[in-house]
Design an enzyme around this catalytic site. Sequence first.
Site, PDB file in Angstrom:
ATOM      1  CE  LYS A   1      52.792  68.885  19.605  1.00 55.25           C
ATOM      2  NZ  LYS A   1      53.263  67.899  18.387  1.00 55.25           N
TER       3      LYS A   1
ATOM      4  NE  ARG B   1      58.176  60.352  12.965  1.00 58.27           N
ATOM      5  CZ  ARG B   1      57.789  59.106  12.839  1.00 58.27           C
ATOM      6  NH1 ARG B   1      57.980  58.675  14.299  1.00 58.27           N
ATOM      7  NH2 ARG B   1      57.746  58.415  11.824  1.00 58.27           N
ATOM      8  CB  SER B   2      56.211  65.797  18.657  1.00 56.82           C
ATOM      9  OG  SER B   2      54.933  65.599  17.922  1.00 56.82           O
ATOM     10  CB  ALA B   3      61.510  67.418  19.318  1.00 58.86           C
TER      11      ALA B   3
END
Length: 389
Positions: free
Chosen positions: A73, A69-71
């Site tokens: 980014k 997921r947003s890891a």
Amino acid sequence: MDVHGTVAEGFEPVGEAFAANFALRGERGAAVAVYRDGHRVVDLWAGTRDVDGTADSAPWGRGTAQIVRSATKGVAAAVLLLLHQRGELDLDAPVGTYWPEFKASGKERTLVRDLLAHRAGVPVLDRPLTPEQAADPVLGAEAVAAQAPAWEPGTDHGYHAQTYSWLTGELVRRITGRSIGEWIAREVAGPVGADLWVGLPAGESGRVGRVGQVEPPRTATGLRTRPKRSVAEAYADPESLTRRAFAAITPLPDENDPAYRAAVLPASNGIATADGLARFYAALIGEVDGGTRLFTPRTTELARTEHSAGPDRVLVAPTRFGLGPMLHSPASPLLGPGSFGHPGRGGALGFADPDSAVAFAYVTNGFHSNVTADPRAQALVHAVRASLA
């Protein structure tokens, strides 16, 4: 639960915390990896590869990878910082210098550093994209370029939950002529030897387990911080920036869909092993196994120097960002004041701590409802801190 892997002397508390996540916090399948001074000191995995697996299901193996997921980014931001390090990107230039179509609807003076630090003012799309549209980098870039900002760019910050994909991805495409996924494969994951992808190759699909939403037992224990108004409460309000930011892709994609995994969405769909994500962060702050280093010391300082701080217009709680990475804060606790990295909503976490020469990553197939401070990840971080002490 049988825990597999290795733990170096002195880091036994991490192994104990990892086992406790299965016994106390409802873990289904997960892995954790820690590097210190560029060498692996923790490499553990346990459980089943699929979140809905039974005792007879395929076990989690050392090479099992999961969506983080947003890891993702943190990886996307590192690409832009590497382009700056190579002299190909000016952080103080307007985004429109590289992407002329972005100079619309009041975004003319948005700087590259604003984009990186969640200050661009475009966390929402007035016309959300479907999962199929979101996977088209041209449509995504056109949508965010046409979007009017929710605040004057550069004056405040708010988490760009989904739009960070097209903001970072299009800049990389304009500068290099390649997709950010291809650039990561050739310039980051390949040289570092990290099992890490943004845009999963078909040949790696057999290593990736099914993920899903799970809730911990009511008796679960862990470290948790709650703001006065939780993200969940803000998300329940359909008019809030929180809800609209996460709904920039509507409906939410099926994360187990091979088409979604193959798409290049650097805000949300990176896939990695725990070792791959930790190895990436280790290479940002030093040589890995005596070899590759990605960031110069100056770029490392850029990554972890505060550029946004205070109440987050999207995540509600006070957050801190460097040029892309999240920084240590009560809302997203990392190892120490100088740590930088990024959590993934409901579970995953990766970061580097230059002060202790530690890189850390945790991946799981069972996502909780929290956004940043997952109790399983925090229990492991707490154990790393205890090991260093």
